[in-house]
Motif scaffolding. Structure first.
Motif, short mmCIF file in Angstrom:
data_model
loop_
_atom_site.label_atom_id
_atom_site.label_comp_id
_atom_site.label_asym_id
_atom_site.label_seq_id
_atom_site.Cartn_x
_atom_site.Cartn_y
_atom_site.Cartn_z
N SER A 226 -76.58 4.96 -36.35
CA SER A 226 -77.12 6.05 -37.04
C SER A 226 -76.25 6.84 -38.33
N ASN A 227 -76.75 7.35 -39.35
CA ASN A 227 -76.00 8.03 -40.42
C ASN A 227 -75.55 9.42 -39.79
N ASP A 228 -76.18 9.81 -38.84
CA ASP A 228 -76.08 11.05 -38.31
C ASP A 228 -75.09 11.20 -37.17
N ALA A 229 -74.33 12.10 -37.09
CA ALA A 229 -73.17 12.13 -35.81
C ALA A 229 -74.11 12.68 -34.50
N ILE A 230 -74.04 11.87 -33.56
CA ILE A 230 -74.54 12.15 -32.33
C ILE A 230 -73.71 12.22 -31.23
N PHE A 231 -73.76 13.35 -30.73
CA PHE A 231 -73.11 13.34 -29.39
C PHE A 231 -73.85 13.43 -28.09
N ILE A 232 -73.68 13.01 -27.19
CA ILE A 232 -74.20 12.86 -25.92
C ILE A 232 -73.37 13.71 -24.86
N ILE A 233 -73.71 14.89 -24.53
CA ILE A 233 -72.87 15.86 -23.78
C ILE A 233 -73.52 16.27 -22.34
N GLY A 234 -72.60 16.66 -21.58
CA GLY A 234 -73.10 17.52 -20.43
C GLY A 234 -72.82 18.83 -20.52
N PRO A 235 -73.67 19.73 -20.92
CA PRO A 235 -73.33 21.15 -21.08
C PRO A 235 -72.95 21.74 -19.96
N SER A 236 -73.75 21.49 -18.74
CA SER A 236 -73.17 22.00 -17.34
C SER A 236 -71.68 21.53 -16.92
N SER B 169 -62.18 12.12 -22.52
CA SER B 169 -61.07 12.74 -21.82
C SER B 169 -60.97 14.18 -22.34
N LEU B 170 -61.59 14.68 -23.46
CA LEU B 170 -62.08 16.08 -23.67
C LEU B 170 -63.10 16.63 -23.33
N PRO B 171 -62.91 17.98 -22.91
CA PRO B 171 -64.03 18.69 -22.76
C PRO B 171 -64.84 19.26 -24.27
N ILE B 172 -66.03 19.29 -24.14
CA ILE B 172 -66.64 19.37 -25.45
C ILE B 172 -66.26 20.69 -26.08
N SER B 173 -66.00 21.73 -25.22
CA SER B 173 -65.59 23.00 -25.61
C SER B 173 -64.10 23.05 -26.38
N ALA B 174 -63.43 21.95 -26.28
CA ALA B 174 -62.07 21.71 -26.95
C ALA B 174 -62.49 21.38 -28.22
N ILE B 175 -63.80 20.51 -28.65
CA ILE B 175 -64.06 20.33 -29.95
C ILE B 175 -64.95 21.56 -30.54
N HIS B 176 -65.60 22.18 -29.91
CA HIS B 176 -66.34 23.29 -30.55
C HIS B 176 -65.96 24.35 -29.77
N PRO B 177 -64.77 25.01 -29.85
CA PRO B 177 -64.48 26.07 -28.98
C PRO B 177 -65.26 27.43 -29.22
#
Length: 72
Positions: free
Chosen positions: A5-15, A39-47
């Motif tokens: 995909s030309n779009d950035a796609i993240f699959i995350i576990g919000p909970s 190894s990084l929490p998604i909150s570290a990438i998008h605080p």
């Protein structure tokens, strides 16, 4: 499709605040390898965005019919 995909796609576990997967475009966008993202929490990438995202995700789960992912 995911990998090319030309779009950035993240699959995350919000909970769980984890990155389950990210396609090459997403990894390039944030500058992390697949292993680093895992190894990084998604909150570290998008605080600061997780509370708002969790509210959004919950509203989607409550209003859109269909199967939902189950967290054990």
């Amino acid at each position: 499709m995911f990998e090319h995909s030309n779009d950035a796609i993240f699959i995350i576990g919000p909970s769980t605040d984890c990155t389950v997967g990210a396609n090459p475009r997403a990894r390039t966008m944030v500058g992390y390898s697949r292993k680093e993202l895992a190894s990084l929490p998604i909150s570290a990438i998008h605080p600061g965005e997780m509370p708002r995202f969790c509210v959004f995700a919950q509203s989607v789960f409550e209003t859109i019919p269909g199967p939902k992912a189950v967290h054990v």
